[in-house]
Design a protein around this motif. Sequence first.
Motif, PDB file in Angstrom:
ATOM      1  N   THR A  51      74.106  -7.824  38.160  1.00 21.30           N
ATOM      2  CA  THR A  51      74.813  -7.663  39.431  1.00 21.30           C
ATOM      3  C   THR A  51      74.531  -8.833  40.369  1.00 21.30           C
ATOM      4  OG1 THR A  51      73.018  -6.254  40.232  1.00 21.30           O
ATOM      5  CG2 THR A  51      74.982  -5.143  39.399  1.00 21.30           C
ATOM      6  N   GLY A  54      76.728 -11.554  39.228  1.00 25.00           N
ATOM      7  CA  GLY A  54      78.088 -11.222  39.654  1.00 25.00           C
ATOM      8  C   GLY A  54      78.296 -11.512  41.129  1.00 25.00           C
ATOM      9  N   ASN A  55      77.295 -11.174  41.943  1.00 27.19           N
ATOM     10  CA  ASN A  55      77.340 -11.439  43.378  1.00 27.19           C
ATOM     11  C   ASN A  55      77.434 -12.936  43.640  1.00 27.19           C
ATOM     12  OD1 ASN A  55      75.629 -11.760  46.140  1.00 27.19           O
ATOM     13  ND2 ASN A  55      76.672  -9.804  46.093  1.00 27.19           N
ATOM     14  N   ALA A  57      78.634 -15.171  41.454  1.00 26.94           N
ATOM     15  CA  ALA A  57      79.916 -15.674  40.953  1.00 26.94           C
ATOM     16  C   ALA A  57      81.060 -15.318  41.898  1.00 26.94           C
ATOM     17  CB  ALA A  57      80.187 -15.103  39.559  1.00 26.94           C
ATOM     18  N   ALA A  58      80.994 -14.113  42.475  1.00 26.72           N
ATOM     19  CA  ALA A  58      82.083 -13.678  43.351  1.00 26.72           C
ATOM     20  C   ALA A  58      82.261 -14.637  44.517  1.00 26.72           C
ATOM     21  CB  ALA A  58      81.811 -12.272  43.868  1.00 26.72           C
ATOM     22  N   PHE A  61      83.481 -18.420  43.409  1.00 28.21           N
ATOM     23  CA  PHE A  61      84.902 -18.658  43.174  1.00 28.21           C
ATOM     24  C   PHE A  61      85.616 -19.182  44.421  1.00 28.21           C
ATOM     25  CE2 PHE A  61      85.295 -15.921  39.167  1.00 28.21           C
ATOM     26  CZ  PHE A  61      85.380 -17.045  38.374  1.00 28.21           C
TER      27      PHE A  61
END
Lengths: 289, 266
Positions: A51, A54-55, A57-58, A61
């Motif tokens: 997570t 993911g945090n 990568a979010a 972007f």
Amino acid sequence: MAEVVDVAVAEGSAVVFASRSRLVEGVRAYGLIAAMWLRSTMAYRASFVMTAVGNFAATAFDFVAIMLMFSHVDVLGGYTLPEIALLYGVSGTAFGLADLAMGSMDRLGRRVRDGTLDTLLVRPVPVLAQVAADRFALRRLGRISQGLLVLGYALVTLDIGWTALKVVMVPLMLLSGAAIFAAVFVAGAAFQFFAQDASEVQNSFTYGGNTLLQYPPTIFAKDLVRGVTFVVPLAFVNWLPALYVLGRDYPLGLPDWVAFLPPVVAGLCWVAAGLAWRAGLRAYRSTGS
Amino acid sequence: MRLYAVVAAGGFRRYATYRIATVAGVFTNTVFGFIMAYTYTALWDERPRLGGYDMSQALTYVWLGQALLMTCAMMGGGFEDELMERIRTGDVAVDLYRPIDLQLWWLAGDLGRAAFHLLGRGIMPMLLGSFAFDLALPTSPGIWPAFLVSVALGVVVSFAIRYLVALSAFWLMDGAGAAQIAFLAGMFFSGLLLPLNLFPGLLGEVARALPWSALLQVPADVFLGRHTGWGLVRAYGFQAGWALALLSVGRLLQSAATRRVVVQGG
């Protein structure tokens, strides 16, 4: 009789020290609750790592999109990629810090709706600390590290004539910026006491503000820039201090010294947010469910 | 068929209940629309006709993105959290007993949700955006129905992707990881951050071929009149192709998962 007097004296001093001890108590409670969530997160380490990535990568972007823009142009609004990276890195890191500390505040509306706020009210711990530390999410370090990475890239690439003041300005704007964003989180939560379904309005000021600040002020309409300078003073998070570091013109023809105001502005924001929070809490009527 | 229409109407009504949330959402979409519109203005000032769009087309693209963000659930949202929770708790076993098709049931509900979001959160930001910016609205009336068909196909593709995400909970128990990957892919490859026409080289070719481009890039290009005649048929074919392919995979996985539920005893 002596007991009664003792109690009265104790209560008297309690009132005197109330505000100070409430603060200490709040910070302590925050720490305890956050530590509890930290232990629960660390029970599933693989999940935490995923997570957090993911945090990271979010948010990454967003910056990839800016880099793709710069594959077509050399400047945007008169600013180069490293200059925009400085604005982006400061705003992203400051927002990430506020999100780590206060990011759970946007759940307040849901708590008001489903009645779980009542549970927090009966505990002998400041409600603000309980709401802020609720579900303390260490994965939000992903956002902070992404911001720091972009900031690092900017500082390495940019050719800045460093002075002592400019060096001090970097940590100063990160901390004041985080405090300003944190105040917006609290004010937004206070608003949810009145409009329980409207957590998205808060997102426009937090996430929207962060997105806005990632670009130079030159590309926005004057009125919008005025709004985020004088009404919701987000311009003090990075625009004004970072433009000082870059040696660029300030928006709206503001004088030089405003670059040093972020700590003051942050303090004022906290006072305003605190008052809003109290007003909200006082107006709170339980749904009874 | 009647049953699914009722389910779709229920999906519509369910989201229509949250009026303040809808107004708040319109506010957020408008704020983000403004921020993006200014950044796009700076970009197109520098490079007019970038990606084959002129300035007003680029600005229209921004507002279409905000209008379709919730409709096509580009960043996820809607039914999948609920379905994942039902899979995790085992409640899904009850759903499987019902004399309905699980996939069509959720699809019908999601179409109702999308219809509400198109009306509730699509029209208003677009209207506000058109007051502040010079937008390129369709000149020929035929484009409006063509656009709606493309949006509908986009919603089905979006549903099919999110259905796969939800089904992953049968194997992973916790679908949060899959949902996060879908969120990232949806945000980036739908063209929400930047039109896919602007993605360079191979990255652009891959991005335009992936299913997520059916969520925003294709409907936006239909709206901007870039797909007409056979081009429009091809665009529809692209969307429908992905919809069918992903729905079929969902169906296969669903039957595999159903057998799993029976083996576990629910």
